[in-house]
Design a protein around this motif. Sequence first.
Motif, PDB file in Angstrom:
ATOM      1  N   LEU A  61       0.831  -1.203   0.000  1.00  0.00           N
ATOM      2  CA  LEU A  61       0.000   0.000   0.000  1.00  0.00           C
ATOM      3  C   LEU A  61       0.866   1.253   0.000  1.00  0.00           C
ATOM      4  O   LEU A  61       0.586   2.221  -0.724  1.00  0.00           O
ATOM      5  CB  LEU A  61      -0.925  -0.012   1.212  1.00  0.00           C
ATOM      6  CG  LEU A  61      -1.899   1.168   1.336  1.00  0.00           C
ATOM      7  CD1 LEU A  61      -2.803   1.244   0.111  1.00  0.00           C
ATOM      8  CD2 LEU A  61      -2.718   1.048   2.614  1.00  0.00           C
ATOM      9  N   SER A  62       1.933   1.239   0.792  1.00  0.00           N
ATOM     10  CA  SER A  62       2.842   2.386   0.836  1.00  0.00           C
ATOM     11  C   SER A  62       3.476   2.635  -0.524  1.00  0.00           C
ATOM     12  O   SER A  62       3.593   3.785  -0.969  1.00  0.00           O
ATOM     13  CB  SER A  62       3.925   2.141   1.893  1.00  0.00           C
ATOM     14  OG  SER A  62       4.874   3.174   1.905  1.00  0.00           O
ATOM     15  N   LEU A  64       2.259   1.768  -3.498  1.00  0.00           N
ATOM     16  CA  LEU A  64       1.252   2.220  -4.451  1.00  0.00           C
ATOM     17  C   LEU A  64       0.962   3.709  -4.305  1.00  0.00           C
ATOM     18  O   LEU A  64       0.656   4.391  -5.286  1.00  0.00           O
ATOM     19  CB  LEU A  64      -0.037   1.417  -4.269  1.00  0.00           C
ATOM     20  CG  LEU A  64       0.011  -0.051  -4.725  1.00  0.00           C
ATOM     21  CD1 LEU A  64      -1.277  -0.766  -4.358  1.00  0.00           C
ATOM     22  CD2 LEU A  64       0.272  -0.147  -6.215  1.00  0.00           C
ATOM     23  N   ARG A  65       1.072   4.232  -3.095  1.00  0.00           N
ATOM     24  CA  ARG A  65       0.785   5.643  -2.856  1.00  0.00           C
ATOM     25  C   ARG A  65       1.787   6.568  -3.542  1.00  0.00           C
ATOM     26  O   ARG A  65       1.484   7.709  -3.860  1.00  0.00           O
ATOM     27  CB  ARG A  65       0.791   5.927  -1.355  1.00  0.00           C
ATOM     28  CG  ARG A  65      -0.439   5.387  -0.618  1.00  0.00           C
ATOM     29  CD  ARG A  65      -0.264   5.552   0.866  1.00  0.00           C
ATOM     30  NE  ARG A  65      -1.423   5.084   1.606  1.00  0.00           N
ATOM     31  CZ  ARG A  65      -1.394   4.735   2.887  1.00  0.00           C
ATOM     32  NH1 ARG A  65      -0.249   4.788   3.567  1.00  0.00           N
ATOM     33  NH2 ARG A  65      -2.503   4.325   3.483  1.00  0.00           N
ATOM     34  N   THR A  66       3.003   6.077  -3.751  1.00  0.00           N
ATOM     35  CA  THR A  66       4.060   6.931  -4.319  1.00  0.00           C
ATOM     36  C   THR A  66       4.498   6.503  -5.708  1.00  0.00           C
ATOM     37  O   THR A  66       5.383   7.139  -6.288  1.00  0.00           O
ATOM     38  CB  THR A  66       5.286   6.932  -3.386  1.00  0.00           C
ATOM     39  OG1 THR A  66       5.783   5.591  -3.263  1.00  0.00           O
ATOM     40  CG2 THR A  66       4.922   7.450  -2.003  1.00  0.00           C
ATOM     41  N   HIS A  68       3.333   6.838  -8.569  1.00  0.00           N
ATOM     42  CA  HIS A  68       3.143   7.806  -9.650  1.00  0.00           C
ATOM     43  C   HIS A  68       4.191   8.906  -9.638  1.00  0.00           C
ATOM     44  O   HIS A  68       4.345   9.632 -10.624  1.00  0.00           O
ATOM     45  CB  HIS A  68       1.753   8.447  -9.522  1.00  0.00           C
ATOM     46  CG  HIS A  68       1.608   9.290  -8.290  1.00  0.00           C
ATOM     47  ND1 HIS A  68       1.438   8.734  -7.032  1.00  0.00           N
ATOM     48  CD2 HIS A  68       1.627  10.643  -8.110  1.00  0.00           C
ATOM     49  CE1 HIS A  68       1.342   9.710  -6.137  1.00  0.00           C
ATOM     50  NE2 HIS A  68       1.457  10.863  -6.765  1.00  0.00           N
ATOM     51  N   ARG A  69       4.927   9.055  -8.525  1.00  0.00           N
ATOM     52  CA  ARG A  69       5.877  10.153  -8.417  1.00  0.00           C
ATOM     53  C   ARG A  69       7.160   9.835  -9.167  1.00  0.00           C
ATOM     54  O   ARG A  69       7.678   8.715  -9.091  1.00  0.00           O
ATOM     55  CB  ARG A  69       6.199  10.421  -6.947  1.00  0.00           C
ATOM     56  CG  ARG A  69       5.067  11.054  -6.179  1.00  0.00           C
ATOM     57  CD  ARG A  69       5.333  11.077  -4.686  1.00  0.00           C
ATOM     58  NE  ARG A  69       6.747  11.288  -4.361  1.00  0.00           N
ATOM     59  CZ  ARG A  69       7.223  11.174  -3.121  1.00  0.00           C
ATOM     60  NH1 ARG A  69       6.426  10.809  -2.132  1.00  0.00           N
ATOM     61  NH2 ARG A  69       8.509  11.390  -2.879  1.00  0.00           N
ATOM     62  N   ALA A  72       9.892   8.519  -6.880  1.00  0.00           N
ATOM     63  CA  ALA A  72       9.537   7.409  -6.001  1.00  0.00           C
ATOM     64  C   ALA A  72      10.686   6.413  -5.915  1.00  0.00           C
ATOM     65  O   ALA A  72      11.391   6.164  -6.889  1.00  0.00           O
ATOM     66  CB  ALA A  72       8.278   6.715  -6.510  1.00  0.00           C
ATOM     67  N   SER A 139       7.478  10.215  11.154  1.00  0.00           N
ATOM     68  CA  SER A 139       8.135   9.169  10.364  1.00  0.00           C
ATOM     69  C   SER A 139       9.300   8.556  11.128  1.00  0.00           C
ATOM     70  O   SER A 139       9.482   7.331  11.141  1.00  0.00           O
ATOM     71  CB  SER A 139       8.641   9.739   9.041  1.00  0.00           C
ATOM     72  OG  SER A 139       7.595  10.117   8.202  1.00  0.00           O
ATOM     73  N   ASP A 278      12.884   8.800   4.642  1.00  0.00           N
ATOM     74  CA  ASP A 278      11.743   9.070   3.772  1.00  0.00           C
ATOM     75  C   ASP A 278      12.128   9.048   2.303  1.00  0.00           C
ATOM     76  O   ASP A 278      11.296   8.774   1.434  1.00  0.00           O
ATOM     77  CB  ASP A 278      11.123  10.435   4.124  1.00  0.00           C
ATOM     78  CG  ASP A 278      10.482  10.427   5.507  1.00  0.00           C
ATOM     79  OD1 ASP A 278       9.940   9.378   5.884  1.00  0.00           O
ATOM     80  OD2 ASP A 278      10.539  11.460   6.199  1.00  0.00           O
TER      81      ASP A 278
END
Length: 399
Positions: A61-62, A64-66, A68-69, A72, A139, A278
């Motif tokens: 899930l983590s 998938l959230r990024t 598109h960047r 990433a 974080s 991060d």
Amino acid sequence: MRVTVVGGGVIGLCCAYSLASNGHEVTVVERDRLGSGASRGNAGEVCPDLVEPLAAPGVILSALRTLHRPDAALHIHPALDADLLRFLLGFARNATRRRYRTGAAALASLAHNTFDLFEELGVDANRNGFLFAYGTSSSADHARRGFAALGAPVGELLFDLPDREPCLAAGARAGFVVEDQWSLDPNAVVDALAARLRTLGVSVIEGARVTRVVEGARVQVHTSAGTVESDAAVLAAGVWTRELGRAAGVDLNLFPGKGYSFSVAVDKMPSRLVHLGDAHVAVTPLGDRLRIAGTMEFDRDHDRFHARRIAAIVRAAGPYLAGVDWAGRRDEWVGPRPMTPDGLPAIGRLPRHRNVFVAAGHNMLGLMLAPSTGKMVAGLVDGEKAPAAFDPGRLARAW
């Protein structure tokens, strides 16, 4: 016994070292030069208290959230194929809390005597621990609690990171130190191993591509430079182990997860390896240069270099670092890390073979786990058994 080790990366070299130390006559066959592949360009981490499988609860899930960047840490090439799909499905099945804990325990057992084994090799190490730096206190606290759950020697949460390491900028707002971890120069490790092999009388053949391994009365390793016969063979060729297995009728679920690195000049060299949490980037002091390493790129083309991944690392790391000569970066490198869907290496007999062994699939832990893998492989050749957690059969299907 005569033993042929296929692969001259750090895993293959450690296998050859342990086999020769046990009195076997060893030949190493390497497709390029010693240490090619993923062995020389990594961050040099030796952190037995921090080992864990990449397939962890919440990691999908983590990611998938990024995804598109452009900066990433994880990048999957859009041309999905059957091999990548099989790998990703297996990864998803293993990203459960139970399997994660089981895998972390297995990796910790393999890594438990890592420091003693590197001491035996006589390689210089930075023993100042690791500093983890994050963009937010939340974080940092989340990561700190995760490492504490692994039993790692984690210090208190810190907020004065640029004062502790002047190479850090204001973007590094919080972090912590994990003591008793080492960093090494991967080039020095490969060169030291090569020197040890020479003193032990190990034969090294470079620039010879292995096309297939055939087991009969003896094991024949067919290469572009001729055929090498031996009593046993060890497939330690990183991601190329899959091709060799397929030629022998066994498909191992290995997939290349490419990492990138480069070196830069910096005004203030850090005293230890620094993780930019991060950003998913590690920075390692190596001599008068700072090595910057990161990213995970799933791409079937093992050796293809994508300059945009270097640019992504620069964008991600930039806010955390001060005094870096980004324009003067050198030694840009890509290496295919051999990934497995459960995050554990394959160490054991190749299915349906008696005297062909596998030592591959170490994910991002190859340098650290190489000496203990070498010891385990030497034991296998001498008749011992490897832990079931590392059995290559769990990744195999007929081909």
